[in-house]
Design a protein around this motif. Structure first.
Motif, PDB file in Angstrom:
ATOM      1  N   TYR A   1      28.473 -20.044   9.591  1.00  0.00           N
ATOM      2  CA  TYR A   1      28.474 -19.970   8.144  1.00  0.00           C
ATOM      3  C   TYR A   1      27.564 -18.821   7.747  1.00  0.00           C
ATOM      4  O   TYR A   1      26.740 -18.365   8.544  1.00  0.00           O
ATOM      5  N   ARG A   2      27.679 -18.375   6.513  1.00  0.00           N
ATOM      6  CA  ARG A   2      26.783 -17.336   6.052  1.00  0.00           C
ATOM      7  C   ARG A   2      26.407 -17.574   4.594  1.00  0.00           C
ATOM      8  O   ARG A   2      27.139 -18.231   3.857  1.00  0.00           O
ATOM      9  N   GLN A   3      25.271 -17.001   4.231  1.00  0.00           N
ATOM     10  CA  GLN A   3      24.754 -17.254   2.893  1.00  0.00           C
ATOM     11  C   GLN A   3      24.027 -16.023   2.373  1.00  0.00           C
ATOM     12  O   GLN A   3      23.190 -15.442   3.074  1.00  0.00           O
TER      13      GLN A   3
ATOM     14  N   GLN B   1      26.124 -20.038  -2.506  1.00  0.00           N
ATOM     15  CA  GLN B   1      26.403 -21.155  -1.602  1.00  0.00           C
ATOM     16  C   GLN B   1      26.709 -20.642  -0.199  1.00  0.00           C
ATOM     17  O   GLN B   1      27.233 -19.537  -0.021  1.00  0.00           O
ATOM     18  N   ARG B   2      26.393 -21.465   0.766  1.00  0.00           N
ATOM     19  CA  ARG B   2      26.737 -21.144   2.140  1.00  0.00           C
ATOM     20  C   ARG B   2      28.255 -21.267   2.289  1.00  0.00           C
ATOM     21  O   ARG B   2      28.858 -22.213   1.781  1.00  0.00           O
TER      22      ARG B   2
ATOM     23  N   ARG C   1      24.344 -10.859   5.134  1.00  0.00           N
ATOM     24  CA  ARG C   1      24.053 -12.262   4.854  1.00  0.00           C
ATOM     25  C   ARG C   1      23.108 -12.777   5.938  1.00  0.00           C
ATOM     26  O   ARG C   1      22.957 -12.177   6.995  1.00  0.00           O
TER      27      ARG C   1
ATOM     28  N   TYR D   1      23.284 -15.536   8.674  1.00  0.00           N
ATOM     29  CA  TYR D   1      24.344 -16.265   9.366  1.00  0.00           C
ATOM     30  C   TYR D   1      23.740 -17.472  10.082  1.00  0.00           C
ATOM     31  O   TYR D   1      22.723 -17.343  10.783  1.00  0.00           O
ATOM     32  N   TYR D   2      24.399 -18.617   9.909  1.00  0.00           N
ATOM     33  CA  TYR D   2      23.934 -19.875  10.494  1.00  0.00           C
ATOM     34  C   TYR D   2      25.026 -20.444  11.400  1.00  0.00           C
ATOM     35  O   TYR D   2      26.208 -20.440  11.038  1.00  0.00           O
TER      36      TYR D   2
ATOM     37  N   TRP E   1      22.453 -27.857  12.328  1.00  0.00           N
ATOM     38  CA  TRP E   1      22.384 -26.447  11.959  1.00  0.00           C
ATOM     39  C   TRP E   1      21.360 -25.722  12.825  1.00  0.00           C
ATOM     40  O   TRP E   1      20.312 -26.278  13.159  1.00  0.00           O
TER      41      TRP E   1
ATOM     42  N   GLY F   1      18.802 -19.488  10.892  1.00  0.00           N
ATOM     43  CA  GLY F   1      19.625 -18.354  10.493  1.00  0.00           C
ATOM     44  C   GLY F   1      19.262 -17.093  11.244  1.00  0.00           C
ATOM     45  O   GLY F   1      18.138 -16.927  11.725  1.00  0.00           O
TER      46      GLY F   1
END
Length: 114
Positions: A36-38, A43-44, A90, A92-93, A104, A107
């Motif tokens: 995922y990225r934020q 929002q992620r 971003r 990234y997670y 999780w 990041g």
């Protein structure tokens, strides 16, 4: 379960990076590993995910540029990012969804300069 992500950094537009995320602990045989990225104050969002059966989901903005893969012997998920754009900048997670819960990683920052 703990996740350790690596591979972020600074790259010029058009360049590439590969992110790695390794899970320690028991993630079971049925799971989904993903990225995922934020961006700040947003929002992620899902970048891509892959199930233990090989089913892949990916966001529209990265299709054709990013490829997700996994190595179950190493409990590791990879994200190969090509043709990077400044808007890909971003944090990234990585994430693992297991039958016991979702986990999780920390990041890793990807910065794409124009």
């Amino acid at each position: 379960v703990q996740l350790h992500a690596s591979g972020g950094g600074l790259v010029q537009a058009g360049g590439s990076l590969k992110l790695n995320c390794t899970a320690s602990g028991n993630i079971g045989s049925r799971n989904v590993m993903g990225w995922y990225r934020q961006a700040p104050w947003k929002q992620r969002e899902l970048v891509a995910s892959v199930s233990n059966g090989g089913a892949v989901q990916s966001g529209d903005s990265v299709k054709g540029r990013f490829t997700i893969s996994r190595d179950d012997r190493k409990n590791t998920v990879y994200l190969q990012m090509l043709s990077l754009k400044p808007e890909d900048t971003r944090v990234y997670y990585c994430r693992v969804d297991t039958v016991w819960g979702n986990y999780w990683g920390q990041g890793t920052l990807v910065t794409v300069s124009s």
